[in-house]
Motif scaffolding. Structure first.
Motif, PDB file in Angstrom:
ATOM      1  N   GLU A   1       4.472   5.536   5.987  1.00 39.11           N
ATOM      2  CA  GLU A   1       4.964   6.755   5.357  1.00 39.11           C
ATOM      3  C   GLU A   1       6.214   6.491   4.526  1.00 39.11           C
ATOM      4  O   GLU A   1       6.414   7.112   3.477  1.00 39.11           O
ATOM      5  CB  GLU A   1       5.247   7.795   6.444  1.00 39.11           C
ATOM      6  N   ALA A   2       7.042   5.560   4.997  1.00 39.11           N
ATOM      7  CA  ALA A   2       8.238   5.221   4.220  1.00 39.11           C
ATOM      8  C   ALA A   2       7.851   4.604   2.882  1.00 39.11           C
ATOM      9  O   ALA A   2       8.477   4.885   1.847  1.00 39.11           O
ATOM     10  CB  ALA A   2       9.110   4.248   5.013  1.00 39.11           C
ATOM     11  N   GLY A   3       6.809   3.768   2.884  1.00 39.01           N
ATOM     12  CA  GLY A   3       6.339   3.181   1.628  1.00 39.01           C
ATOM     13  C   GLY A   3       5.818   4.229   0.678  1.00 39.01           C
ATOM     14  O   GLY A   3       6.046   4.149  -0.544  1.00 39.01           O
TER      15      GLY A   3
ATOM     16  N   TRP B   1      -0.699  -1.876  -2.866  1.00 33.70           N
ATOM     17  CA  TRP B   1      -0.450  -3.317  -2.775  1.00 33.70           C
ATOM     18  C   TRP B   1       1.009  -3.592  -2.433  1.00 33.70           C
ATOM     19  O   TRP B   1       1.315  -4.511  -1.665  1.00 33.70           O
ATOM     20  CB  TRP B   1      -0.839  -4.001  -4.076  1.00 33.70           C
ATOM     21  N   GLN B   2       1.930  -2.824  -3.003  1.00 37.59           N
ATOM     22  CA  GLN B   2       3.346  -3.003  -2.671  1.00 37.59           C
ATOM     23  C   GLN B   2       3.611  -2.688  -1.207  1.00 37.59           C
ATOM     24  O   GLN B   2       4.384  -3.379  -0.538  1.00 37.59           O
ATOM     25  CB  GLN B   2       4.220  -2.128  -3.578  1.00 37.59           C
TER      26      GLN B   2
ATOM     27  N   PRO C   1       4.766  -8.321   6.172  1.00 35.56           N
ATOM     28  CA  PRO C   1       5.917  -8.961   6.828  1.00 35.56           C
ATOM     29  C   PRO C   1       6.072  -8.588   8.299  1.00 35.56           C
ATOM     30  O   PRO C   1       6.541  -9.402   9.097  1.00 35.56           O
ATOM     31  CB  PRO C   1       7.108  -8.459   6.001  1.00 35.56           C
ATOM     32  N   GLN C   2       5.674  -7.368   8.665  1.00 38.05           N
ATOM     33  CA  GLN C   2       5.779  -6.960  10.061  1.00 38.05           C
ATOM     34  C   GLN C   2       4.551  -7.359  10.875  1.00 38.05           C
ATOM     35  O   GLN C   2       4.648  -7.559  12.097  1.00 38.05           O
ATOM     36  CB  GLN C   2       5.963  -5.444  10.141  1.00 38.05           C
ATOM     37  N   ALA C   3       3.408  -7.492  10.219  1.00 37.33           N
ATOM     38  CA  ALA C   3       2.181  -7.811  10.936  1.00 37.33           C
ATOM     39  C   ALA C   3       2.013  -9.308  11.189  1.00 37.33           C
ATOM     40  O   ALA C   3       1.444  -9.710  12.211  1.00 37.33           O
ATOM     41  CB  ALA C   3       0.968  -7.283  10.167  1.00 37.33           C
TER      42      ALA C   3
END
Length: 223
Positions: free
Chosen positions: A116-118, A126-127, A135-137
Motif C-alpha cells: 500500500e505504501a508503494g 515493477w517499481q 528486497p524484503q522477500a
C-alpha cells in the motif's frame, strides 16, 4: 584407487558435477523468479499460465524429462542438445518450478502495508516489485533456496545415465576398473558432502548479507 584413475576420471568428474550444479542453478533461479513473480501478477491469465507451468514441472520426473529432452526433442524439432546441456535444461526447468513456489511464498509474506505504501507513492507495479517487495522477500527465500540447491546438487547424479562424465559416472568407471566398490563410493559420498558443505556455507553468508542490508539479524529480527 590409483593416482591415474583419480586424475583422469574422478577429478574431471568433480569439475563436471560443479559445472552442472552451477549452470542448472542459474537457470533454475531465472525460472523461479520469472514464474514466481508471474504467480503474483494482477492478470488472471498470467497467474494461470505460471501456475500451469509450476504444476507440470513439479509433477514430472526430472530423469524422464532429461530423457525426453535428449531422445524425443530431436525427433520433434530436428535439433538435439549434447547430454550436458540436456541435463542442465531438465534440471533447471524442474527445480525452477519448485523455486517459483519459494519466490511466490516470500513475496506474499511481505506485509500488505508495504504494498500500500508503494501505491501511495505512485510507484508502478515493477517499481513496487523492485524497490519494495523483492528486497524484503529475498532474505526469506535464502534458507529454502539453500535446501533446493543441495537437492539440485544431488540431482545432478542422474546425468550419469546419459553418459555425462560427472563424479557418479566416474565412480562407476573406477569401480569397473578396480572392483573396489566400497572404497570408491565412500570417496564419492565424501565428495558430495564437501561440495554441499561449501554451497551451504556460501548460501548462509549470502543470507546474512541480504538480511544485514535490511538491518535484520540472521534470525530475522531487527537489530
Amino acid at each position: 584407487m590409483t593416482s591415474g584413475l583419480w586424475q583422469h576420471w574422478v577429478l574431471p568428474g568433480i569439475w563436471i558435477t560443479i559445472q552442472l550444479t552451477l549452470y542448472s542453478a542459474a537457470l533454475a533461479v531465472t525460472v523461479a523468479f520469472g514464474i514466481g513473480m508471474a504467480r503474483s501478477h494482477r492478470s488472471r491469465v498470467v497467474r494461470f499460465l505460471a501456475g500451469f507451468y509450476t504444476e507440470i514441472f513439479r509433477g514430472t520426473s526430472s530423469l524422464v524429462l532429461m530423457f525426453w529432452i535428449f531422445f524425443v526433442l530431436p525427433n520433434l524439432f530436428g535439433w538435439a542438445l549434447v547430454p550436458m546441456w540436456a541435463a542442465v535444461l531438465a534440471l533447471g526447468l524442474s527445480y525452477g518450478a519448485y523455486g517459483a513456489e519459494i519466490v511466490r511464498g516470500a513475496l506474499n509474506s511481505v506485509a500488505p502495508a508495504q504494498r500500500e505504501a508503494g501505491v501511495a507513492l505512485n510507484f508502478t507495479p515493477w517499481q513496487r516489485m523492485r524497490l519494495i517487495l523483492l528486497p524484503q522477500a529475498i532474505p526469506e527465500m535464502m534458507p529454502p533456496f539453500s535446501n533446493l540447491l543441495i537437492e539440485l546438487l544431488k540431482g545432478t547424479a542422474l546425468v550419469s545415465l546419459l553418459g555425462v562424465g560427472d563424479v557418479s559416472f566416474a565412480a562407476y568407471l573406477v569401480r569397473l576398473a578396480t572392483q573396489e566398490s566400497s572404497k570408491i563410493y565412500s570417496v564419492v559420498l565424501v565428495i558430495y558432502f564437501v561440495i554441499a558443505f561449501v554451497l551451504t556455507r556460501g548460501m548462509r553468508a549470502l543470507e546474512r548479507k541480504t538480511r544485514a542490508n535490511l538491518g535484520l539479524t540472521a534470525t530475522g529480527g531487527a537489530r
